[in-house]
Design a protein around this motif. Structure first.
Motif, PDB file in Angstrom:
ATOM      1  N   UNK A  16     -17.490   9.612  -9.685  1.00 51.76           N
ATOM      2  CA  UNK A  16     -16.967   8.289  -9.999  1.00 51.76           C
ATOM      3  C   UNK A  16     -15.613   8.066  -9.321  1.00 51.76           C
ATOM      4  N   UNK A  17     -15.446   6.896  -8.729  1.00 50.61           N
ATOM      5  CA  UNK A  17     -14.172   6.532  -8.113  1.00 50.61           C
ATOM      6  C   UNK A  17     -13.219   5.994  -9.171  1.00 50.61           C
ATOM      7  N   UNK A  18     -11.950   6.296  -8.988  1.00 49.27           N
ATOM      8  CA  UNK A  18     -10.937   5.748  -9.892  1.00 49.27           C
ATOM      9  C   UNK A  18     -10.640   4.300  -9.496  1.00 49.27           C
ATOM     10  N   UNK A  19     -10.034   3.563 -10.404  1.00 47.84           N
ATOM     11  CA  UNK A  19      -9.642   2.186 -10.119  1.00 47.84           C
ATOM     12  C   UNK A  19      -8.708   2.149  -8.914  1.00 47.84           C
TER      13      UNK A  19
ATOM     14  N   UNK B  96     -10.183  -6.788 -10.632  1.00 46.33           N
ATOM     15  CA  UNK B  96     -11.548  -6.332 -10.390  1.00 46.33           C
ATOM     16  C   UNK B  96     -11.609  -4.818 -10.269  1.00 46.33           C
ATOM     17  N   UNK B  97     -10.605  -4.220  -9.650  1.00 48.99           N
ATOM     18  CA  UNK B  97     -10.590  -2.773  -9.448  1.00 48.99           C
ATOM     19  C   UNK B  97     -10.511  -2.025 -10.778  1.00 48.99           C
ATOM     20  N   UNK B  98      -9.709  -2.529 -11.704  1.00 42.79           N
ATOM     21  CA  UNK B  98      -9.618  -1.892 -13.022  1.00 42.79           C
ATOM     22  C   UNK B  98     -10.968  -1.981 -13.732  1.00 42.79           C
ATOM     23  N   UNK B  99     -11.595  -3.144 -13.680  1.00 39.06           N
ATOM     24  CA  UNK B  99     -12.910  -3.296 -14.320  1.00 39.06           C
ATOM     25  C   UNK B  99     -13.939  -2.378 -13.689  1.00 39.06           C
ATOM     26  N   UNK B 100     -13.969  -2.341 -12.364  1.00 41.60           N
ATOM     27  CA  UNK B 100     -14.955  -1.520 -11.650  1.00 41.60           C
ATOM     28  C   UNK B 100     -14.717  -0.041 -11.946  1.00 41.60           C
ATOM     29  N   UNK B 101     -13.457   0.367 -12.036  1.00 42.40           N
ATOM     30  CA  UNK B 101     -13.130   1.753 -12.321  1.00 42.40           C
ATOM     31  C   UNK B 101     -13.537   2.194 -13.726  1.00 42.40           C
ATOM     32  N   UNK B 102     -13.732   1.232 -14.607  1.00 45.57           N
ATOM     33  CA  UNK B 102     -14.102   1.533 -15.994  1.00 45.57           C
ATOM     34  C   UNK B 102     -15.438   0.890 -16.363  1.00 45.57           C
ATOM     35  N   UNK B 103     -16.224   0.590 -15.354  1.00 40.12           N
ATOM     36  CA  UNK B 103     -17.483  -0.118 -15.558  1.00 40.12           C
ATOM     37  C   UNK B 103     -18.438   0.626 -16.480  1.00 40.12           C
TER      38      UNK B 103
ATOM     39  N   UNK C 279       9.730  -2.480  -6.526  1.00 37.19           N
ATOM     40  CA  UNK C 279       9.774  -1.052  -6.823  1.00 37.19           C
ATOM     41  C   UNK C 279       8.390  -0.451  -7.002  1.00 37.19           C
ATOM     42  N   UNK C 280       7.429  -1.283  -7.411  1.00 34.69           N
ATOM     43  CA  UNK C 280       6.081  -0.797  -7.699  1.00 34.69           C
ATOM     44  C   UNK C 280       5.081  -1.674  -6.964  1.00 34.69           C
ATOM     45  N   UNK C 281       4.160  -1.039  -6.259  1.00 35.22           N
ATOM     46  CA  UNK C 281       3.141  -1.766  -5.501  1.00 35.22           C
ATOM     47  C   UNK C 281       1.987  -2.192  -6.402  1.00 35.22           C
ATOM     48  N   UNK C 282       1.172  -3.066  -5.890  1.00 39.50           N
ATOM     49  CA  UNK C 282      -0.032  -3.472  -6.622  1.00 39.50           C
ATOM     50  C   UNK C 282      -0.934  -2.261  -6.870  1.00 39.50           C
ATOM     51  N   UNK C 283      -1.022  -1.374  -5.885  1.00 40.33           N
ATOM     52  CA  UNK C 283      -1.828  -0.160  -6.058  1.00 40.33           C
ATOM     53  C   UNK C 283      -1.333   0.659  -7.237  1.00 40.33           C
ATOM     54  N   UNK C 284      -0.015   0.762  -7.363  1.00 44.22           N
ATOM     55  CA  UNK C 284       0.553   1.524  -8.471  1.00 44.22           C
ATOM     56  C   UNK C 284       0.293   0.823  -9.805  1.00 44.22           C
ATOM     57  N   UNK C 285       0.318  -0.497  -9.809  1.00 41.58           N
ATOM     58  CA  UNK C 285      -0.002  -1.234 -11.040  1.00 41.58           C
ATOM     59  C   UNK C 285      -1.435  -0.950 -11.468  1.00 41.58           C
ATOM     60  N   UNK C 286      -2.352  -0.890 -10.510  1.00 40.93           N
ATOM     61  CA  UNK C 286      -3.742  -0.566 -10.816  1.00 40.93           C
ATOM     62  C   UNK C 286      -3.830   0.840 -11.397  1.00 40.93           C
ATOM     63  N   UNK C 287      -3.132   1.783 -10.781  1.00 35.74           N
ATOM     64  CA  UNK C 287      -3.144   3.166 -11.269  1.00 35.74           C
ATOM     65  C   UNK C 287      -2.582   3.242 -12.689  1.00 35.74           C
ATOM     66  N   UNK C 288      -1.454   2.598 -12.921  1.00 32.44           N
ATOM     67  CA  UNK C 288      -0.801   2.649 -14.233  1.00 32.44           C
ATOM     68  C   UNK C 288      -1.691   2.006 -15.301  1.00 32.44           C
ATOM     69  N   UNK C 289      -2.212   0.829 -15.018  1.00 33.10           N
ATOM     70  CA  UNK C 289      -3.074   0.145 -15.997  1.00 33.10           C
ATOM     71  C   UNK C 289      -4.300   0.986 -16.317  1.00 33.10           C
ATOM     72  N   UNK C 290      -4.879   1.592 -15.299  1.00 32.87           N
ATOM     73  CA  UNK C 290      -6.074   2.410 -15.496  1.00 32.87           C
ATOM     74  C   UNK C 290      -5.755   3.664 -16.308  1.00 32.87           C
TER      75      UNK C 290
END
Length: 112
Positions: A2-5, A18-25, A91-102
């Motif tokens: 499984x891929x992470x968000x 969408x990435x957070x949802x897909x990562x936890x689908x 200070x924080x990228x969108x990618x990092x926001x996805x990682x943190x939320x996930x």
């Protein structure tokens, strides 16, 4: 495997929400239609200008107390819950926001 968000955000043509949802689908039985519908919530377009990654994570948590904890923890790590404020600070990228939320969503699952 499984891929992470985070991996989904960096390799697939999906926005942060969408990435957070897909990562936890699988865990949340998220439909492909829901993922498609969340295209509308990236780039600060979620309710109250919330970060799309955080918005998606909060939509998967049913318990209000857990949802509020997730929001508070996200704000603590990113400095805000609002996309534009986070991006403006630089200070924080969108990618990092996805990682943190996930990761916070995963922690919420473990605590449940």
């Amino acid at each position: 495997m499984k891929k992470s968000a985070y991996e989904i955000f960096t390799t697939e043509n999906l926005n942060c929400a969408q990435s957070v949802l897909k990562g936890h689908q699988e865990e949340f039985q998220v439909s492909d239609q829901m993922i498609a519908d969340f295209k509308a919530f990236g780039g600060g377009r979620a309710e109250e200008n919330m970060c799309g990654a955080l918005y998606a994570a909060t939509r998967l948590v049913e318990d209000e107390e857990s949802r509020q904890h997730l929001i508070s923890a996200f704000a603590e790590q990113t400095g805000s819950t609002k996309c534009r404020e986070i991006r403006k600070a630089g200070k924080i990228s969108c990618k990092e926001c996805v990682r943190i939320a996930s990761e916070l969503l995963n922690a919420t699952l473990q605590d449940a």
